[in-house]
Design a protein around this motif. Structure first.
Motif, short mmCIF file in Angstrom:
data_model
loop_
_atom_site.label_atom_id
_atom_site.label_comp_id
_atom_site.label_asym_id
_atom_site.label_seq_id
_atom_site.Cartn_x
_atom_site.Cartn_y
_atom_site.Cartn_z
N ASP A 108 9.07 89.16 -0.76
CA ASP A 108 9.47 89.90 -1.96
C ASP A 108 10.98 89.75 -2.12
OD1 ASP A 108 10.23 91.71 -3.88
OD2 ASP A 108 8.83 93.27 -3.24
N GLU A 109 11.37 88.90 -3.07
CA GLU A 109 12.78 88.53 -3.24
C GLU A 109 13.65 89.77 -3.50
OE1 GLU A 109 10.26 87.31 -5.02
OE2 GLU A 109 10.18 85.13 -4.77
N THR A 110 13.07 90.78 -4.13
CA THR A 110 13.87 91.95 -4.51
C THR A 110 14.25 92.81 -3.29
OG1 THR A 110 11.95 93.35 -4.88
CG2 THR A 110 12.72 92.06 -6.76
N LEU A 111 13.61 92.58 -2.15
CA LEU A 111 13.90 93.40 -0.96
C LEU A 111 14.99 92.78 -0.09
CD1 LEU A 111 10.23 94.16 0.20
CD2 LEU A 111 11.73 95.63 -1.16
N ILE A 112 15.29 91.50 -0.35
CA ILE A 112 16.16 90.76 0.58
C ILE A 112 17.55 91.39 0.70
CG2 ILE A 112 17.34 88.56 0.99
CD1 ILE A 112 14.88 87.16 -0.22
N GLU A 113 18.14 91.71 -0.44
CA GLU A 113 19.53 92.13 -0.42
C GLU A 113 19.74 93.40 0.44
OE1 GLU A 113 21.31 91.65 -4.25
OE2 GLU A 113 23.20 91.11 -3.29
N ASN A 114 18.77 94.30 0.41
CA ASN A 114 18.86 95.53 1.22
C ASN A 114 18.79 95.27 2.72
OD1 ASN A 114 19.29 97.62 -0.52
ND2 ASN A 114 17.13 97.79 -1.08
N LEU A 115 18.29 94.10 3.10
CA LEU A 115 18.13 93.79 4.52
C LEU A 115 19.36 93.07 5.08
CD1 LEU A 115 14.41 92.54 4.49
CD2 LEU A 115 15.26 94.81 5.13
N ILE A 116 20.27 92.68 4.20
CA ILE A 116 21.45 91.93 4.64
C ILE A 116 22.49 92.87 5.27
CG2 ILE A 116 23.41 90.54 3.82
CD1 ILE A 116 21.49 89.30 1.76
N THR A 117 23.02 92.46 6.42
CA THR A 117 24.09 93.20 7.09
C THR A 117 25.20 92.18 7.40
OG1 THR A 117 23.52 92.75 9.41
CG2 THR A 117 22.28 94.52 8.31
N PRO A 118 26.35 92.64 7.93
CA PRO A 118 27.40 91.66 8.27
C PRO A 118 26.93 90.64 9.32
CG PRO A 118 28.28 93.89 8.24
CD PRO A 118 26.81 94.03 8.09
N LYS A 119 25.84 90.93 10.03
CA LYS A 119 25.35 90.01 11.07
C LYS A 119 24.36 88.98 10.54
CE LYS A 119 25.64 93.14 15.04
NZ LYS A 119 24.79 94.02 15.85
N THR A 120 23.96 89.12 9.29
CA THR A 120 22.93 88.21 8.74
C THR A 120 23.49 86.80 8.61
OG1 THR A 120 22.06 90.06 7.47
CG2 THR A 120 21.27 87.85 6.89
N LYS A 121 22.77 85.84 9.20
CA LYS A 121 23.25 84.46 9.17
C LYS A 121 22.37 83.59 8.26
CE LYS A 121 25.99 81.70 12.05
NZ LYS A 121 25.96 81.78 13.51
N ALA A 122 21.09 83.94 8.14
CA ALA A 122 20.19 83.07 7.37
C ALA A 122 18.99 83.84 6.85
CB ALA A 122 19.71 81.91 8.25
N ILE A 123 18.43 83.29 5.76
CA ILE A 123 17.14 83.75 5.24
C ILE A 123 16.19 82.56 5.38
CG2 ILE A 123 15.88 84.68 3.25
CD1 ILE A 123 18.64 85.22 1.95
N VAL A 124 15.02 82.80 5.95
CA VAL A 124 14.00 81.75 5.99
C VAL A 124 12.89 82.16 5.04
CG1 VAL A 124 12.54 80.33 7.46
CG2 VAL A 124 14.56 81.43 8.43
N VAL A 125 12.67 81.39 3.99
CA VAL A 125 11.59 81.71 3.06
C VAL A 125 10.40 80.79 3.33
CG1 VAL A 125 13.15 82.59 1.29
CG2 VAL A 125 12.45 80.18 1.23
N VAL A 126 9.22 81.29 3.05
CA VAL A 126 8.00 80.50 3.27
C VAL A 126 7.31 80.34 1.92
CG1 VAL A 126 5.76 80.44 4.44
CG2 VAL A 126 7.75 81.44 5.60
N HIS A 127 7.04 79.12 1.53
CA HIS A 127 6.32 78.88 0.28
C HIS A 127 4.83 78.93 0.61
CE1 HIS A 127 10.15 77.91 -1.48
NE2 HIS A 127 10.33 76.89 -0.67
N TYR A 128 4.30 80.15 0.65
CA TYR A 128 2.93 80.34 1.11
C TYR A 128 1.94 79.65 0.18
CZ TYR A 128 -1.26 82.48 3.00
OH TYR A 128 -2.50 82.66 3.57
N ALA A 129 0.98 78.95 0.78
CA ALA A 129 -0.04 78.21 0.03
C ALA A 129 0.58 77.13 -0.85
CB ALA A 129 -0.91 79.15 -0.82
N GLY A 130 1.83 76.77 -0.55
CA GLY A 130 2.51 75.72 -1.32
C GLY A 130 3.05 76.22 -2.65
#
Ligand SMILES: *Cc1c(COP(=O)(O)O)cnc(C)c1O
Length: 375
Positions: A108-130
């Protein structure tokens, strides 16, 4: 029994393996490795690609390339295969799990920003079912916070976001050629390097931490140990098999998409009647027909559904158990609630879909499904 999956041989696999054997060059980075990499670089315009022995290995290379160290945080969807998280955990990362979308198992792209902290280095997204995640939004967030994006495109070969091939949008992209994917080599994978600053180091990590690739290209006189790494490259036997598959990419995709469409046409009334949910392909995404799934109302219905298909000699299977509820993760983390991820863990069922599946078999599976839900 109609199996869930059956690996498809296009015809030339053993011929190319025989050729590789006869050439006397069996180790990696030979003719077939180069041919397969060139295929990806031409067809999908990936700047630089390296074949690996698995998608898991390509993810491990990504974690090393991004310099993930103890304490870094990496945002990963919970509804994915273990390797998406594990490759980063091995480098010492703390995994921050994100929930799925209500209308798709992807993050859920809209949740990502709330999970970011100063320690966040990367986001890994999965294209489920292609099916693509909303990459514009993800790249925007990453740019704003100065973090890297890795696309786990294990299931997403020849699938696109607004016309751009998946795996080629984030800083790094990874693919799988495991026998359950659209294009196979038994085990196998690919790293797409979309940010040129990673190119040189990627070749070193790929070749056991040595600058051997540069040596064979004549760029240096001697090769030696210059960095960390592992033996991530596949033997020519694997690459030869893979290359035979790549030559039939269009035929394989066309057939899978035809079967997928028959499923959708035959089951869409059930969705209209709210009896089950079918895959959703957003406007910005294409469908590479990696998978056809349905989402049942609850766990009990799912189990009955799978059992009913089995009684009719049809093998359907559920998919991931949310990683945030895994035994390994719960050893060091409290249980939190990711409702959509749990919903897909409990209710998503994958139907048989493979090249040699016949249209009339799909029709008979759909007939059994319609009977089950209309009873
Ligand atoms: C298949 C898959 C992997 C693992 O691929 P391997 O080639 O088996 O290592 C990783 N992530 C996702 C999303 C997958 O579907």
């Amino acid at each position: 029994m109609i199996p869930f999956n059956k690996p498809h041989l296009t015809g030339k696999e053993t011929h190319y393996i025989y050729d590789a054997v006869n050439s006397g060059k069996l180790s990696g980075n030979g003719k077939y490795t180069k041919k397969a990499q060139a295929f990806f670089e031409e067809k999908f315009r990936f700047k630089k690609t390296l074949l690996t022995t698995s998608c898991t290995d390509a993810l491990e290379m990504a974690a090393i390339l991004l310099n993930i160290v103890e304490g870094d945080e990496v945002i990963v969807p919970s509804y994915t295969f273990v390797s998406t998280a594990l490759a980063f955990v091995r480098q010492g990362a703390q995994i921050v799990f994100a929930d799925s979308r209500s209308d798709h198992p992807g993050i859920d792209e809209t949740l990502i920003e709330n999970l970011i902290t100063p320690k966040t280095k990367a986001i890994v997204v999965v294209h489920y079912a292609g099916v693509a995640c909303d990459m514009d939004l993800i790249m925007q967030i990453a740019k704003k916070h100065n973090i890297f994006v890795v696309e786990d495109a294990a299931q997403a070969i020849d699938s696109y976001y607004k016309g751009n091939p998946l795996g080629g949008i984030g800083h790094l992209g990874v693919f799988s050629f495991h026998e359950t994917k659209n294009i196979i080599s038994g085990e196998g994978g690919l790293l797409a390097i979309n940010d040129a600053s990673f190119e040189e180091r990627a070749e070193i990590i790929w070749e056991k931490g040595t600058n051997r690739s540069a040596f064979f290209k004549g760029e240096i006189d001697k090769y030696g140990w210059v960095d960390t790494g592992s033996s991530f490259l596949p033997s020519e036997l694997i690459s030869a098999f893979l290359y035979a598959q790549l030559e039939h990419l269009k035929d394989i995709q066309d057939k899978r998409i035809r079967l997928w469409n028959i499923y959708f046409e035959n089951l869409k009334d059930l969705q209209n009647e709210n009896l089950l949910k079918l895959p959703k392909i957003p406007e910005y995404a294409t469908n590479n027909a990696h998978m056809f799934y349905v989402v049942t109302k609850n766990l009990e219905e799912r189990d009955n559904f799978i059992r009913h298909l089995r009684e009719n000699d049809m093998h359907a299977v559920f998919h991931y158990l949310s990683l945030h509820t895994s035994k390994y993760y719960l050893k060091n983390h409290p249980l939190k609630s990711l409702p959509w991820s749990d919903e897909y863990s409990n209710c998503l069922v994958r139907l048989p879909l493979f090249y040699e599946l016949e249209e009339k078999q799909v029709n008979s599976i759909c007939k059994v499904i319609n009977e089950f839900f209309n009873k």
